[in-house]
Design an enzyme around this catalytic site. Structure first.
Site, PDB file in Angstrom:
ATOM      1  N   HIS A  97      38.294  39.018  30.124  1.00 47.97           N
ATOM      2  CA  HIS A  97      39.115  37.825  29.857  1.00 47.97           C
ATOM      3  C   HIS A  97      38.251  36.620  29.507  1.00 47.97           C
ATOM      4  CE1 HIS A  97      38.561  35.863  33.869  1.00 47.97           C
ATOM      5  NE2 HIS A  97      38.522  37.097  34.347  1.00 47.97           N
ATOM      6  N   ASP A  99      39.438  33.320  29.692  1.00 51.10           N
ATOM      7  CA  ASP A  99      39.758  32.103  30.451  1.00 51.10           C
ATOM      8  C   ASP A  99      38.933  32.021  31.727  1.00 51.10           C
ATOM      9  OD1 ASP A  99      41.339  34.374  31.254  1.00 51.10           O
ATOM     10  OD2 ASP A  99      42.542  33.064  32.513  1.00 51.10           O
ATOM     11  N   ASP A 130      32.401  35.436  35.817  1.00 49.29           N
ATOM     12  CA  ASP A 130      33.831  35.771  35.672  1.00 49.29           C
ATOM     13  C   ASP A 130      34.396  35.076  34.455  1.00 49.29           C
ATOM     14  OD1 ASP A 130      36.399  36.576  36.144  1.00 49.29           O
ATOM     15  OD2 ASP A 130      36.798  35.097  37.695  1.00 49.29           O
ATOM     16  N   GLU A 164      44.056  35.551  32.124  1.00 47.88           N
ATOM     17  CA  GLU A 164      43.944  36.488  33.242  1.00 47.88           C
ATOM     18  C   GLU A 164      44.034  35.761  34.579  1.00 47.88           C
ATOM     19  OE1 GLU A 164      42.394  38.980  36.370  1.00 47.88           O
ATOM     20  OE2 GLU A 164      41.478  37.121  35.708  1.00 47.88           O
ATOM     21  N   GLU A 165      43.520  34.543  34.619  1.00 47.55           N
ATOM     22  CA  GLU A 165      43.427  33.844  35.905  1.00 47.55           C
ATOM     23  C   GLU A 165      44.771  33.294  36.380  1.00 47.55           C
ATOM     24  OE1 GLU A 165      40.967  34.102  37.655  1.00 47.55           O
ATOM     25  OE2 GLU A 165      39.144  34.275  36.459  1.00 47.55           O
ATOM     26  N   ASP A 193      35.644  43.565  35.794  1.00 44.89           N
ATOM     27  CA  ASP A 193      36.041  42.291  36.413  1.00 44.89           C
ATOM     28  C   ASP A 193      36.123  42.415  37.928  1.00 44.89           C
ATOM     29  OD1 ASP A 193      36.700  39.645  36.429  1.00 44.89           O
ATOM     30  OD2 ASP A 193      38.818  39.950  35.979  1.00 44.89           O
ATOM     31  N   HIS A 387      34.598  32.098  40.949  1.00 45.01           N
ATOM     32  CA  HIS A 387      35.553  31.103  41.469  1.00 45.01           C
ATOM     33  C   HIS A 387      34.895  30.112  42.437  1.00 45.01           C
ATOM     34  CE1 HIS A 387      39.491  33.386  40.355  1.00 45.01           C
ATOM     35  NE2 HIS A 387      38.479  33.818  39.627  1.00 45.01           N
TER      36      HIS A 387
HETATM   37 ZN   LIG Z   1      38.013  37.594  36.333  1.00 42.04          ZN
END
Ligand SMILES: [Zn+2]
Length: 415
Positions: A97, A99, A130, A164-165, A193, A387
């Site tokens: 992903h 984003d 990520d 995705e997030e 991921d 994150h």
């Molecule tokens: Zn991710």
């Protein structure tokens, strides 16, 4: 496949260290935040990634736009890159992903989240791990074969998706809805991921998720006269203790999962009263339950309702439940699915490590595939800084994962 060929490709990929750094620099500098997170989506970042993809040999690069009325531009881009192999009998997919999540409080960062800084073999920046590491390792796996003049055994495709997030509605869910035949159950589908620092865990299954919000209404009164009220907090405390028996009732053990059991934990507690001498008339608490797919979510709800009825009578309160999150686990990807077997072989031959399949607590994007009968597996080598502030990607992990993917592309290649 002769070892000399795979050695050539992996040696070649070892020489891509600077490519990893350059790509991370370029794409980290373009934040791709969902409108929910106050961003403008992935368009700019997607344009940059597409430019990089065009430098590879390919049969097609397609941009599937999911319309998003919150954005003035064209919506949310999803890139599908295809490179034909010797046989089109199946496709080897890598999905990643584009984003990112917001950086959060900048004071928690040692460096600017959108300017990549290299330190001790790590590249710091929001999105580096990520999920840009996956985007880059997929690209370099393909480049490795192409620079050696090799073709993959089967068609190779990349899906670099949006959103995705924040739920995947404008990303992989949109693609599967609009193009239901794009993926087939015969394909090998990899989602880099989720992973561990050793790169040996292959995620094939997840638990169901149930979040329970419990609201107990009693009658407030002075702390010295409990007989004049109904203590919602006391009733709630009894219910929490009762709910711990869920562990005994739903006690199935499946070693695929870590932990191997269903879990039922009280978590958040809302404030009730602000002073010590008032008996609370309302009490609100939450449970986070992660349930083995053997049990239906409804059976859990029914059991809790039975206990709530008993407590209502005993304490003169009213108990209601709501469920802020409820996600029934899809059927697991079989542990011996071809995608997992090819990955295990690649990890063995590239890294000399034994990988194993696992199930996790739930909520991964692989569920979208599994709900559609597509056997997706999640794997990559991660330090799990995602994150968090000071997110980084280990350069060697991107190189390593690229070699593993290249190995998978070359398997069943008899030249
Ligand atoms: Zn991710």
């Amino acid at each position: 496949m002769p070892n000399t060929i795979i050695n050539k490709v992996t040696n070649r990929i070892d020489s891509y260290r600077q490519d990893v750094i350059d790509m991370q620099r370029q794409i980290t500098a373009i934040p791709a935040l969902s409108p929910v997170n106050g961003g403008l989506g992935e368009s700019k970042k997607a344009a940059k990634i597409q430019e990089i993809l065009k430098s590879l040999n390919h049969d097609s690069i397609k941009n599937i736009i999911a319309p998003d009325e919150r954005l003035e531009n064209n919506g949310r881009p999803n890139i599908i890159f295809r490179w034909k192999g010797k046989s089109s009998e199946k496709t080897i997919w890598i999905m990643a992903h584009m984003d990112i999540v917001p950086p959060g409080d900048l004071a928690d960062w040692d460096t600017d989240p959108y300017t990549v800084i290299e330190k001790d073999g790590k590249l710091y920046g929001r999105g580096t791990e990520d999920n840009q590491q996956a985007i880059i390792s997929a690209i370099l796996a393909i480049k490795g074969l192409q620079d050696e003049g090799l073709l993959p055994a089967y068609d190779v495709a990349l899906a670099f998706v949006a959103d995705e997030e924040t739920g995947s509605e404008y990303g992989i869910k949109h693609i599967i809805k609009e193009f239901p035949n794009m993926f087939t159950s015969n394909d090998l589908i990899y989602i880099p991921d989720a992973g561990d620092p050793d790169g040996v865990l292959i995620e094939v299954a997840e638990k169901s998720i149930l979040w329970i919000k419990t609201t107990i209404k009693g009658r407030p009164t002075h702390g010295s006269t409990p007989e004049c009220g109904a203590n919602a907090h006391k009733a709630g405390a009894h219910l929490i203790v009762k709910m711990d028996e869920l562990y005994q009732i739903f006690d199935k053990n499946d070693p695929l999962y870590n932990p191997p059991i269903s879990t039922f934990e009280p978590t958040q507690k809302e404030i009730n009263v602000l002073n010590v001498n008032t008996i609370p008339g309302q009490d609100i608490f939450y449970f986070d339950c992660r349930i083995l797919p053997d049990y239906s979510i409804d059976t859990i709800k029914d059991q809790i309702r039975i206990w709530a009825n008993e407590i209502e009578v005993k304490f003169g309160v009213k108990i209601t439940f709501s469920y802020p999150q409820e996600e029934t686990a899809p059927p697991a990807t079989p542990a011996d699915t071809p995608a997992a077997n090819a990955l295990k072989l690649a990890i063995k031959e590239v890294m000399n490590k034994e990988a194993r399949t696992i199930g996790i607590g739930g909520g991964t994007v692989a569920a979208v595939f599994r709900h559609n009968g597509l056997p997706a597996v999640c794997w990559c080598t991660l330090d799990d800084t995602l994150h968090a502030p000071n997110e980084y990607s280990v350069i060697a992990n991107a190189i390593n994962d690229a070699k593993v993917f290249a190995h998978i592309f070359m398997q069943e290649n008899d030249e």
